[in-house]
Design a protein around this motif. Structure first.
Motif, PDB file in Angstrom:
ATOM      1  N   ASN A  31      -2.406  29.136  29.812  1.00 55.80           N
ATOM      2  CA  ASN A  31      -3.239  27.952  30.034  1.00 55.80           C
ATOM      3  C   ASN A  31      -4.517  27.941  29.190  1.00 55.80           C
ATOM      4  O   ASN A  31      -5.426  27.166  29.459  1.00 55.80           O
ATOM      5  CB  ASN A  31      -3.595  27.846  31.518  1.00 55.80           C
ATOM      6  N   GLN A  32      -4.565  28.810  28.190  1.00 56.02           N
ATOM      7  CA  GLN A  32      -5.691  28.885  27.258  1.00 56.02           C
ATOM      8  C   GLN A  32      -7.033  29.023  27.984  1.00 56.02           C
ATOM      9  O   GLN A  32      -7.989  28.312  27.731  1.00 56.02           O
ATOM     10  CB  GLN A  32      -5.692  27.671  26.319  1.00 56.02           C
ATOM     11  N   ILE A  33      -7.065  29.968  28.915  1.00 61.55           N
ATOM     12  CA  ILE A  33      -8.279  30.289  29.670  1.00 61.55           C
ATOM     13  C   ILE A  33      -8.619  31.736  29.325  1.00 61.55           C
ATOM     14  O   ILE A  33      -7.740  32.594  29.313  1.00 61.55           O
ATOM     15  CB  ILE A  33      -8.037  30.177  31.193  1.00 61.55           C
ATOM     16  N   THR A  34      -9.877  32.009  29.046  1.00 56.94           N
ATOM     17  CA  THR A  34     -10.240  33.399  28.781  1.00 56.94           C
ATOM     18  C   THR A  34     -10.220  34.166  30.108  1.00 56.94           C
ATOM     19  O   THR A  34     -10.630  33.644  31.149  1.00 56.94           O
ATOM     20  CB  THR A  34     -11.626  33.529  28.131  1.00 56.94           C
ATOM     21  N   VAL A  35      -9.717  35.383  30.046  1.00 59.71           N
ATOM     22  CA  VAL A  35      -9.627  36.215  31.237  1.00 59.71           C
ATOM     23  C   VAL A  35     -11.027  36.460  31.807  1.00 59.71           C
ATOM     24  O   VAL A  35     -11.222  36.456  33.024  1.00 59.71           O
ATOM     25  CB  VAL A  35      -8.904  37.546  30.928  1.00 59.71           C
ATOM     26  N   SER A  36     -11.998  36.620  30.914  1.00 58.77           N
ATOM     27  CA  SER A  36     -13.363  36.865  31.386  1.00 58.77           C
ATOM     28  C   SER A  36     -13.898  35.665  32.172  1.00 58.77           C
ATOM     29  O   SER A  36     -14.579  35.839  33.186  1.00 58.77           O
ATOM     30  CB  SER A  36     -14.292  37.196  30.213  1.00 58.77           C
ATOM     31  N   SER A  37     -13.578  34.446  31.738  1.00 57.63           N
ATOM     32  CA  SER A  37     -14.003  33.253  32.491  1.00 57.63           C
ATOM     33  C   SER A  37     -13.317  33.192  33.853  1.00 57.63           C
ATOM     34  O   SER A  37     -13.937  32.851  34.859  1.00 57.63           O
ATOM     35  CB  SER A  37     -13.678  31.970  31.714  1.00 57.63           C
ATOM     36  N   PHE A  38     -12.031  33.528  33.860  1.00 57.17           N
ATOM     37  CA  PHE A  38     -11.267  33.512  35.110  1.00 57.17           C
ATOM     38  C   PHE A  38     -11.932  34.415  36.148  1.00 57.17           C
ATOM     39  O   PHE A  38     -12.204  34.002  37.272  1.00 57.17           O
ATOM     40  CB  PHE A  38      -9.833  33.972  34.837  1.00 57.17           C
ATOM     41  N   TYR A  39     -12.224  35.667  35.741  1.00 57.53           N
ATOM     42  CA  TYR A  39     -12.819  36.612  36.681  1.00 57.53           C
ATOM     43  C   TYR A  39     -14.278  36.272  37.004  1.00 57.53           C
ATOM     44  O   TYR A  39     -14.730  36.503  38.121  1.00 57.53           O
ATOM     45  CB  TYR A  39     -12.693  38.043  36.166  1.00 57.53           C
ATOM     46  N   ALA A  40     -15.006  35.716  36.033  1.00 59.34           N
ATOM     47  CA  ALA A  40     -16.397  35.328  36.293  1.00 59.34           C
ATOM     48  C   ALA A  40     -16.453  34.238  37.354  1.00 59.34           C
ATOM     49  O   ALA A  40     -17.278  34.286  38.273  1.00 59.34           O
ATOM     50  CB  ALA A  40     -17.068  34.866  35.007  1.00 59.34           C
ATOM     51  N   TRP A  41     -15.573  33.258  37.252  1.00 60.30           N
ATOM     52  CA  TRP A  41     -15.547  32.191  38.254  1.00 60.30           C
ATOM     53  C   TRP A  41     -15.036  32.703  39.597  1.00 60.30           C
ATOM     54  O   TRP A  41     -15.496  32.281  40.656  1.00 60.30           O
ATOM     55  CB  TRP A  41     -14.724  31.000  37.759  1.00 60.30           C
TER      56      TRP A  41
END
Length: 102
Positions: A31-41
Motif C-alpha cells: 500500500n506504499q506506506i512507510t513502515v516507520s509511519s505505520f508504527y509511529a501512528w
C-alpha cells in the motif's frame, strides 16, 4: 487533512492491515506506506499491533502416579479455573484442552 480525519484514516489503515492477513511490512509495501509511519501512528493512537488469535499451544503433561484424592487445577489468563482429579487420563485432559483452544 484535519487531525481527526488523519486519526480516522490511520485507524482504518490498521483495520485493513488486520483484515488483509498480511504482515505489517507486506501490507505497508503493498500500500506504499512507510513502515516507520505505520508504527509511529500506531504508537500515537495507542493502537497495539494486532495479535493473531489462537496462538496458544498445548504442552503435554506427564503425571506421575498420584493419590486418588489429589486435584489438578488449570488456571487460564482470563481468570477461569478448572479442577480435575489427578488420576484423569491424559487423553481426556487433551480432549478438554482441544475444546478450549477451538
Amino acid at each position: 487533512m484535519s487531525p481527526n480525519k488523519k486519526e480516522q484514516h490511520w485507524q482504518r489503515v490498521f483495520q485493513l492491515q488486520t483484515e488483509s492477513g498480511l504482515t505489517k511490512s507486506e501490507f505497508c509495501k503493498h500500500n506504499q506506506i512507510t513502515v516507520s509511519s505505520f508504527y509511529a501512528w500506531a504508537k500515537k493512537l495507542s493502537v497495539q499491533p494486532p495479535q493473531k488469535l489462537n496462538q496458544q499451544k498445548v504442552i503435554p503433561l506427564v503425571f506421575p502416579e498420584t493419590i486418588s484424592d489429589q486435584q489438578l487445577t488449570l488456571s487460564l489468563p482470563n481468570g477461569y479455573q478448572f479442577s480435575f482429579p489427578a488420576s484423569l487420563e491424559p487423553s481426556k485432559l487433551q480432549q478438554f484442552l482441544s475444546v478450549l483452544s477451538a
